[in-house]
Design an enzyme around this catalytic site. Structure first.
Site, PDB file in Angstrom:
ATOM      1  N   ASN A  47     -12.667  44.237  33.140  1.00 20.72           N
ATOM      2  CA  ASN A  47     -12.816  45.148  32.003  1.00 20.72           C
ATOM      3  C   ASN A  47     -13.196  44.365  30.752  1.00 20.72           C
ATOM      4  O   ASN A  47     -14.128  44.733  30.027  1.00 20.72           O
ATOM      5  CB  ASN A  47     -11.512  45.890  31.714  1.00 20.72           C
ATOM      6  N   ARG A 101      -4.818  47.003  40.682  1.00 16.53           N
ATOM      7  CA  ARG A 101      -4.668  47.217  39.239  1.00 16.53           C
ATOM      8  C   ARG A 101      -4.009  48.558  38.931  1.00 16.53           C
ATOM      9  O   ARG A 101      -3.234  48.679  37.969  1.00 16.53           O
ATOM     10  CB  ARG A 101      -6.025  47.092  38.534  1.00 16.53           C
ATOM     11  N   GLN A 117     -16.591  46.803  38.173  1.00 18.95           N
ATOM     12  CA  GLN A 117     -15.379  46.548  38.946  1.00 18.95           C
ATOM     13  C   GLN A 117     -15.324  47.388  40.217  1.00 18.95           C
ATOM     14  O   GLN A 117     -15.106  46.870  41.299  1.00 18.95           O
ATOM     15  CB  GLN A 117     -14.173  46.842  38.051  1.00 18.95           C
ATOM     16  N   ARG A 141      -4.920  55.942  33.406  1.00 18.72           N
ATOM     17  CA  ARG A 141      -5.843  54.879  33.778  1.00 18.72           C
ATOM     18  C   ARG A 141      -5.070  53.561  33.834  1.00 18.72           C
ATOM     19  O   ARG A 141      -4.133  53.346  33.057  1.00 18.72           O
ATOM     20  CB  ARG A 141      -6.990  54.767  32.773  1.00 18.72           C
ATOM     21  N   HIS A 142      -5.463  52.680  34.734  1.00 21.51           N
ATOM     22  CA  HIS A 142      -4.794  51.382  34.881  1.00 21.51           C
ATOM     23  C   HIS A 142      -4.926  50.531  33.619  1.00 21.51           C
ATOM     24  O   HIS A 142      -5.786  50.771  32.761  1.00 21.51           O
ATOM     25  CB  HIS A 142      -5.377  50.623  36.069  1.00 21.51           C
ATOM     26  N   HIS A 171      -8.457  55.367  37.707  1.00 22.22           N
ATOM     27  CA  HIS A 171      -9.503  54.530  37.121  1.00 22.22           C
ATOM     28  C   HIS A 171     -10.395  55.347  36.180  1.00 22.22           C
ATOM     29  O   HIS A 171     -10.404  56.580  36.240  1.00 22.22           O
ATOM     30  CB  HIS A 171     -10.366  53.925  38.229  1.00 22.22           C
ATOM     31  N   GLU A 175     -11.378  54.278  42.687  1.00 22.23           N
ATOM     32  CA  GLU A 175     -12.543  54.221  41.808  1.00 22.23           C
ATOM     33  C   GLU A 175     -13.847  54.404  42.593  1.00 22.23           C
ATOM     34  O   GLU A 175     -13.896  54.169  43.809  1.00 22.23           O
ATOM     35  CB  GLU A 175     -12.551  52.891  41.053  1.00 22.23           C
TER      36      GLU A 175
END
Length: 203
Positions: free
Chosen positions: A14, A57, A20, A7-8, A153, A81
């Site tokens: 966040n 990201r 997002q 995951r980023h 994501h 995402e």
């Protein structure tokens, strides 16, 4: 084949509990630091290929983990995402909740009841999209001996894992959302897979 699914790192969205989705928000300073620590944790892994969600990201996270390895970073829509459509940028915090749908939190608490936002993507569609991409990687003969890094994501990773395990939408969040920069290792061989570890952090 070994796939390191990451995951980023953290973004301001966040941190502020804003939706997002596909809004292209960069890593914040903490997100960069988490990616650097994760890169240190994975420095001995000999990656052969890198795929990323096209969102900045995830791509920046991939760049930091790549370090000085001479590898192209390949964007893949299958790692993107889920879209929250018209609700992106709104907040799910109780004290500042401003999403028009009062039942939006079903996305987290009862995903089988979730109403897709206007211009958004459904959980079912996202699961199919992300899982199809992963199965395509599994099945390609040229990938069988590779070690692959993928950056994606929170919901997309759950889409991949729940899709591979054929879980119903009601169990979409089984295992929880992964932490920023958490790593999951999937081993695949002859079309079969196992989750070696999940949601491991190096910070």
């Amino acid at each position: 084949m070994n796939i390191y699914l990451v995951r980023h790192g953290e973004t301001d969205y966040n941190k502020g509990k804003r939706l997002q989705g596909v809004t292209d928000i960069p890593l914040n300073a903490r997100g960069v630091e988490l990616a650097r620590r994760t890169a240190e944790g994975l420095k001995e892994v000999q990656f052969d290929r890198i795929y990323t969600s096209p969102l900045i990201r995830a791509r920046k996270t991939a760049e930091i983990i790549r370090g000085d390895r001479d590898l192209e970073i390949i964007p893949a829509e299958g790692l993107k995402e889920i879209s929250f459509g018209d609700y992106e940028g709104l907040t799910v915090l109780k004290e500042t909740y401003n999403i028009p749908d009062p039942d939006f939190l079903d996305f987290f608490n009862a995903p089988e009841k979730y109403h897709t936002p206007p211009n958004g993507e459904s959980i079912e569609h996202m699961k199919k999209r992300t899982t199809a991409f992963m199965r395509e990687i599994f099945q390609a003969p040229e990938n069988q001996k590779l070690t692959i890094l993928m950056t994606s994501h929170g919901a997309a990773i759950r889409g991949i894992l729940s899709g591979l395990q054929d879980l119903p939408v009601s169990k979409f969040w089984e295992g929880g959302v992964h932490k920023n920069c958490a790593v999951t290792l999937i081993h695949a061989e002859q079309g079969r897979f196992e989750i070696v570890f999940e949601n491991r952090v190096y910070y």
